[in-house]
Design a protein around this motif. Sequence first.
Motif, PDB file in Angstrom:
ATOM      1  N   GLY A 207       0.777  -1.229   0.000  1.00 48.07           N
ATOM      2  CA  GLY A 207       0.000   0.000   0.000  1.00 48.07           C
ATOM      3  C   GLY A 207       0.806   1.275   0.000  1.00 48.07           C
ATOM      4  N   ASP A 208       2.064   1.236  -0.467  1.00 47.61           N
ATOM      5  CA  ASP A 208       2.877   2.454  -0.469  1.00 47.61           C
ATOM      6  C   ASP A 208       2.806   3.200  -1.789  1.00 47.61           C
ATOM      7  N   GLY A 209       1.956   2.767  -2.721  1.00 48.00           N
ATOM      8  CA  GLY A 209       1.810   3.445  -3.995  1.00 48.00           C
ATOM      9  C   GLY A 209       2.791   2.985  -5.057  1.00 48.00           C
ATOM     10  N   ARG A 210       3.672   2.063  -4.726  1.00 46.81           N
ATOM     11  CA  ARG A 210       4.628   1.530  -5.690  1.00 46.81           C
ATOM     12  C   ARG A 210       4.477   0.013  -5.760  1.00 46.81           C
ATOM     13  N   ALA A 211       4.682  -0.525  -6.931  1.00 47.34           N
ATOM     14  CA  ALA A 211       4.542  -1.970  -7.107  1.00 47.34           C
ATOM     15  C   ALA A 211       5.754  -2.689  -6.522  1.00 47.34           C
ATOM     16  N   GLU A 212       5.508  -3.884  -6.047  1.00 44.95           N
ATOM     17  CA  GLU A 212       6.572  -4.766  -5.590  1.00 44.95           C
ATOM     18  C   GLU A 212       6.718  -5.953  -6.543  1.00 44.95           C
ATOM     19  N   LEU A 213       7.928  -6.451  -6.601  1.00 44.07           N
ATOM     20  CA  LEU A 213       8.194  -7.702  -7.303  1.00 44.07           C
ATOM     21  C   LEU A 213       7.876  -8.830  -6.325  1.00 44.07           C
ATOM     22  N   ASP A 223       9.381 -27.400   0.346  1.00 43.95           N
ATOM     23  CA  ASP A 223       8.366 -26.396   0.661  1.00 43.95           C
ATOM     24  C   ASP A 223       8.618 -25.126  -0.146  1.00 43.95           C
ATOM     25  N   VAL A 224       7.659 -24.202  -0.076  1.00 49.43           N
ATOM     26  CA  VAL A 224       7.766 -22.935  -0.790  1.00 49.43           C
ATOM     27  C   VAL A 224       7.386 -21.796   0.144  1.00 49.43           C
ATOM     28  N   TYR A 225       7.665 -20.581  -0.258  1.00 44.72           N
ATOM     29  CA  TYR A 225       7.210 -19.401   0.453  1.00 44.72           C
ATOM     30  C   TYR A 225       7.084 -18.266  -0.538  1.00 44.72           C
ATOM     31  N   VAL A 226       6.303 -17.245  -0.182  1.00 44.34           N
ATOM     32  CA  VAL A 226       6.081 -16.081  -1.032  1.00 44.34           C
ATOM     33  C   VAL A 226       6.877 -14.916  -0.462  1.00 44.34           C
ATOM     34  N   ALA A 227       7.566 -14.187  -1.320  1.00 41.53           N
ATOM     35  CA  ALA A 227       8.375 -13.043  -0.898  1.00 41.53           C
ATOM     36  C   ALA A 227       8.111 -11.865  -1.815  1.00 41.53           C
ATOM     37  N   SER A 228       8.153 -10.656  -1.229  1.00 42.76           N
ATOM     38  CA  SER A 228       8.006  -9.432  -2.028  1.00 42.76           C
ATOM     39  C   SER A 228       9.273  -8.602  -1.890  1.00 42.76           C
ATOM     40  N   PHE A 229       9.605  -7.886  -2.971  1.00 49.93           N
ATOM     41  CA  PHE A 229      10.829  -7.097  -3.043  1.00 49.93           C
ATOM     42  C   PHE A 229      10.481  -5.710  -3.565  1.00 49.93           C
ATOM     43  N   GLY A 230      11.027  -4.668  -2.900  1.00 46.94           N
ATOM     44  CA  GLY A 230      10.753  -3.294  -3.302  1.00 46.94           C
ATOM     45  C   GLY A 230      11.959  -2.649  -3.968  1.00 46.94           C
ATOM     46  N   PHE A 234      18.409   1.188  -7.301  1.00 50.71           N
ATOM     47  CA  PHE A 234      19.339   0.497  -8.207  1.00 50.71           C
ATOM     48  C   PHE A 234      19.060  -1.003  -8.264  1.00 50.71           C
ATOM     49  N   GLY A 235      18.070  -1.457  -7.568  1.00 48.53           N
ATOM     50  CA  GLY A 235      17.718  -2.874  -7.566  1.00 48.53           C
ATOM     51  C   GLY A 235      16.562  -3.124  -6.617  1.00 48.53           C
ATOM     52  N   PHE A 236      16.392  -4.354  -6.209  1.00 47.40           N
ATOM     53  CA  PHE A 236      15.291  -4.737  -5.331  1.00 47.40           C
ATOM     54  C   PHE A 236      15.830  -5.292  -4.012  1.00 47.40           C
ATOM     55  N   LEU A 237      15.168  -4.876  -2.919  1.00 44.11           N
ATOM     56  CA  LEU A 237      15.475  -5.401  -1.596  1.00 44.11           C
ATOM     57  C   LEU A 237      14.255  -6.123  -1.043  1.00 44.11           C
ATOM     58  N   GLY A 238      14.513  -7.152  -0.238  1.00 47.61           N
ATOM     59  CA  GLY A 238      13.418  -7.896   0.360  1.00 47.61           C
ATOM     60  C   GLY A 238      12.606  -7.047   1.312  1.00 47.61           C
ATOM     61  N   GLU A 239      11.285  -7.131   1.209  1.00 47.00           N
ATOM     62  CA  GLU A 239      10.399  -6.363   2.078  1.00 47.00           C
ATOM     63  C   GLU A 239       9.532  -7.241   2.966  1.00 47.00           C
ATOM     64  N   ALA A 240       9.062  -8.347   2.440  1.00 49.06           N
ATOM     65  CA  ALA A 240       8.183  -9.204   3.238  1.00 49.06           C
ATOM     66  C   ALA A 240       8.243 -10.621   2.687  1.00 49.06           C
ATOM     67  N   TRP A 302      14.031  -7.169   5.845  1.00 48.74           N
ATOM     68  CA  TRP A 302      12.662  -7.656   5.704  1.00 48.74           C
ATOM     69  C   TRP A 302      11.792  -6.971   6.755  1.00 48.74           C
ATOM     70  N   PRO A 303      11.149  -5.868   6.421  1.00 53.54           N
ATOM     71  CA  PRO A 303      10.375  -5.129   7.436  1.00 53.54           C
ATOM     72  C   PRO A 303       8.982  -5.691   7.679  1.00 53.54           C
ATOM     73  N   GLY A 304       8.581  -6.707   6.938  1.00 56.52           N
ATOM     74  CA  GLY A 304       7.224  -7.222   7.109  1.00 56.52           C
ATOM     75  C   GLY A 304       7.130  -8.674   6.744  1.00 56.52           C
TER      76      GLY A 304
END
Length: 310
Positions: A207-213, A223-230, A234-240, A302-304
């Motif tokens: 909900g910050d107005g910008r899309a995440e990868l 097993d698997v897990y879902v991750a988002s990157f903002g 200059f690149g993408f960092l892990g967010e959640a 990873w803030p979330g």
Amino acid sequence: MRAAGPLTTKEHPPGTSNTLHVIFALAPARSMAIKGTSKAAARQEESPVRQARPLGVVVLLVALAATLAAWALIPWRAQSQVDFRLPDGTPGRATVLGGGLGRQAGTCLDIRAVADPATPSGSTVRAYRGLGDKRPWKVAAGDFDGDGRVDLLVGVYKTTPFDRNLAPRPFVYELGADGGRIQPRAKWLGSQLPGPFADLAAGDVDGDGRAELVALMLAPGGDVYVASFGWNGFGFLGEALSPTFPAPGPVSPARPGQAGLTVRGPEVLLPGAGAFRFAPVPPLAPAAARDAGVPEIGLDAWPGTLEGPL
């Protein structure tokens, strides 16, 4: 054939005959006749072979032409598709088209700016088709850096200069114009994420107005897990990231894009598993990262978490 020459007579010992000498005189001529016949027969035997060689070349060329014609006639099909709007408001559509033979073979990215996305044929304003050498398998759209311009997230399947193994890679392109045509311009060509992944999506999940990868990551043990990157400039960092859970179906980096990962509003949807929602700064995020096999370097980034499956 050369003649044996005239026969001559001479005295012979008693009890012998001139017949034997006649046979010997004829023998060289007969031998020459046999040799001549053998060469003629050999030429007759070789001639069909020589005639067959051009015929074989013709058959090969016809088969090659038929293969190319069949390849051209194989219908292209949409493997992944996303609609978007250009900065001038023109609606557009990006499609990964697949055709041809073999796994991951014959794919390309098709981008069209159209007056009516429901009927792109006949109403195309600007168009692009390419990236076939990168073997695209999925496309998603979003404004990753918040500049008001749409970016395309394209999952490709290729090697890199430092990794000679074929693997899925996340590429991000800006959309520009070149001579009135749409032209994707490389913005970020990622060689990998923090771990192996099997699917990609894009959307504003926090909900910050910008899309995440968003990626479906593979954890040790199947097993698997879902991750988002903002985007960080200059690149993408892990967010959640989510806790690990059993894969809802067959997932493999060798066949990326099969899981059907999508983002709808704030929710990440994974068929067979459910929905995931972003939750800010939970204390379990680093533990979830360790459980998922993410390297400890950068765990504080990873803030979330992505709560789910819901």
